[in-house]
Design a protein around this motif. Structure first.
Motif, PDB file in Angstrom:
ATOM      1  N   ARG A  39       1.019  -1.226   0.414  1.00 35.20           N
ATOM      2  CA  ARG A  39      -0.170  -0.280   0.129  1.00 35.20           C
ATOM      3  C   ARG A  39       0.715   1.393   0.277  1.00 35.20           C
ATOM      4  O   ARG A  39       0.384   2.321  -1.037  1.00 35.20           O
ATOM      5  N   GLU A  43       0.805   4.020  -3.274  1.00 33.97           N
ATOM      6  CA  GLU A  43       0.830   5.250  -2.821  1.00 33.97           C
ATOM      7  C   GLU A  43       1.704   6.265  -3.613  1.00 33.97           C
ATOM      8  O   GLU A  43       1.890   7.693  -3.398  1.00 33.97           O
ATOM      9  N   GLU A  44       2.796   5.806  -3.354  1.00 35.82           N
ATOM     10  CA  GLU A  44       4.643   6.537  -3.606  1.00 35.82           C
ATOM     11  C   GLU A  44       4.127   6.797  -5.099  1.00 35.82           C
ATOM     12  O   GLU A  44       4.213   7.980  -6.065  1.00 35.82           O
ATOM     13  N   GLU A  46       1.361   6.815  -7.091  1.00 42.40           N
ATOM     14  CA  GLU A  46       0.735   7.271  -7.322  1.00 42.40           C
ATOM     15  C   GLU A  46       0.741   8.844  -7.370  1.00 42.40           C
ATOM     16  O   GLU A  46       0.525   9.744  -7.810  1.00 42.40           O
ATOM     17  N   THR A  47       1.998   9.337  -6.221  1.00 42.70           N
ATOM     18  CA  THR A  47       2.460  10.846  -5.828  1.00 42.70           C
ATOM     19  C   THR A  47       3.364  11.040  -7.596  1.00 42.70           C
ATOM     20  O   THR A  47       3.164  12.184  -7.369  1.00 42.70           O
ATOM     21  N   LYS A  57      -5.131   5.601  -9.729  1.00 43.27           N
ATOM     22  CA  LYS A  57      -5.971   4.710  -8.422  1.00 43.27           C
ATOM     23  C   LYS A  57      -4.922   3.624  -8.258  1.00 43.27           C
ATOM     24  O   LYS A  57      -5.034   3.593  -9.587  1.00 43.27           O
ATOM     25  N   ASN A  59      -3.773   0.420  -6.071  1.00 51.18           N
ATOM     26  CA  ASN A  59      -3.337  -0.322  -5.059  1.00 51.18           C
ATOM     27  C   ASN A  59      -2.877  -0.896  -4.705  1.00 51.18           C
ATOM     28  O   ASN A  59      -2.111  -1.604  -5.455  1.00 51.18           O
TER      29      ASN A  59
END
Lengths: 222, 222
Positions: A39, A43-44, A46-47, A57, A59
């Motif tokens: 997770r 997120e990294e 996505e950033t 998105k 996951n």
């Protein structure tokens, strides 16, 4: 298409995740033995994509959950984890899943890196032996320098070689490779041809080590 | 510089002979087990060059005589003749001679070609084991498609990889490779790295077999 990158927190997984998320509309899912890590890495990514104006998105899940319902599962793990990883996700695989393996076995001595050929003939064949019989295995993405792949500012301009005994599975992975800008998929034949493909990885490292100005090398067949 | 091409009547020998005679001022000598055949082929090469406005004298001799007084001796023979050929010319080699081996071992099955690694580790190492201890051995020119090399109308635009334990010998062969238009020599390290270089040859054949429009393939490291 849903693509699961198991070991997607490692460097080759990172590069493939970013490229597919950046260049295509495929759904990218990150897998790891540790779901928290999956997770966090998702997120990294996505950033990183968001900083380039791409809102996606991504996951992150534990490997078996990431593989579940994915059409293509990429085993972006070291060769010595490949069969363990296949066994740990076997229940998540069905006849519709394609397993992709980019791993190669290497050992090092004072001169450089050497292909460490497994008794099965190749790492790709090891994965095929560990996979359920109905699940086709494709060897691909062995010879991509991880740093270059993960740097979205870098044009790739290189080839990747595919081996598989299932022509439909090979076609699907070939299209996925072709979806990445600057990457040209080439057919290298059946699984029996995997060893020569896997041997290219230590060769690329050796050439980069011994020639000034060459690093993160890829290859073009011309 | 005098370059002897043993097995210079075969296809890779022909290509190297024509390229060096066409692009450089090096003296090219053709060797064969059969001196008549060597002379006949040397005359063919002279005729080919003459048709392009290049008048060069190319001599043909029996292998040991061709090797005599050559600075660089290229063993352009099949892998299974490499050690025999070295033994047959051993008396013609001295400390000033550099032996160059472009041979690789291959076997074929229904899927394609496979690297047939000798017990010594590589064909290059086999040659080094057979050569007198004072004679340096360089592995080079493994991955050149013979047809493309021999067709002087074709731009090469490809790389060739060199392995050797003697840096001076490697430098000299690297300069000779660089003298051929469109050929870029790259250092692949010591003799221990030869197997990965030799494995590239069956891979190139397999990729050419499995992709329409690709033939006589070479490789660029980028």
């Amino acid at each position: 298409m849903r693509i699961a990158l198991l070991g997607g927190t490692g460097d080759i997984g990172e590069g493939l995740a970013l490229r597919w998320a950046y260049h295509t509309d495929h759904e990218v899912v990150i897998g790891s033995r540790d779901p928290e890590k999956a997770r966090a890495k998702a997120e990294e990514y996505e950033t990183e994509l968001s900083s380039r104006g791409v809102d996606r998105k991504i996951n992150g899940f534990e490997n078996a959950m990431a593989a579940d319902r994915a059409r293509v599962v990429v085993l972006a793990v070291p060769a010595y984890h490949a069969t363990d990883t296949v066994e740990s996700i076997a229940d998540s695989l069905d006849d519709e899943t394609i397993l992709v393996t980019p791993a190669t076995g290497m050992k090092r001595d004072d001169d450089g890196f050497h292909y460490n050929r497994p008794g099965a003939g190749s790492v790709t064949q090891l994965v095929a032996n560990a996979a359920p019989e109905t699940v086709p295995v494709v060897g691909a993405f062995h010879n991509l320098a991880a740093g270059r792949l993960a740097d979205l500012d870098t044009d790739l301009g290189i080839d990747t070689l595919l081996v598989a005994d299932d022509p439909d599975a090979k076609d699907i992975v070939s299209l996925l490779a072709d979806d990445i800008d600057g990457l040209r998929p080439l057919d290298a034949g059946g699984l029996n041809n995997a060893a020569e493909v896997e041997s290219l990885t230590p060769l690329l490292i050796n050439v980069a080590m011994h020639n000034d100005g060459l690093h993160d090398l890829g290859v073009r067949f011309e």
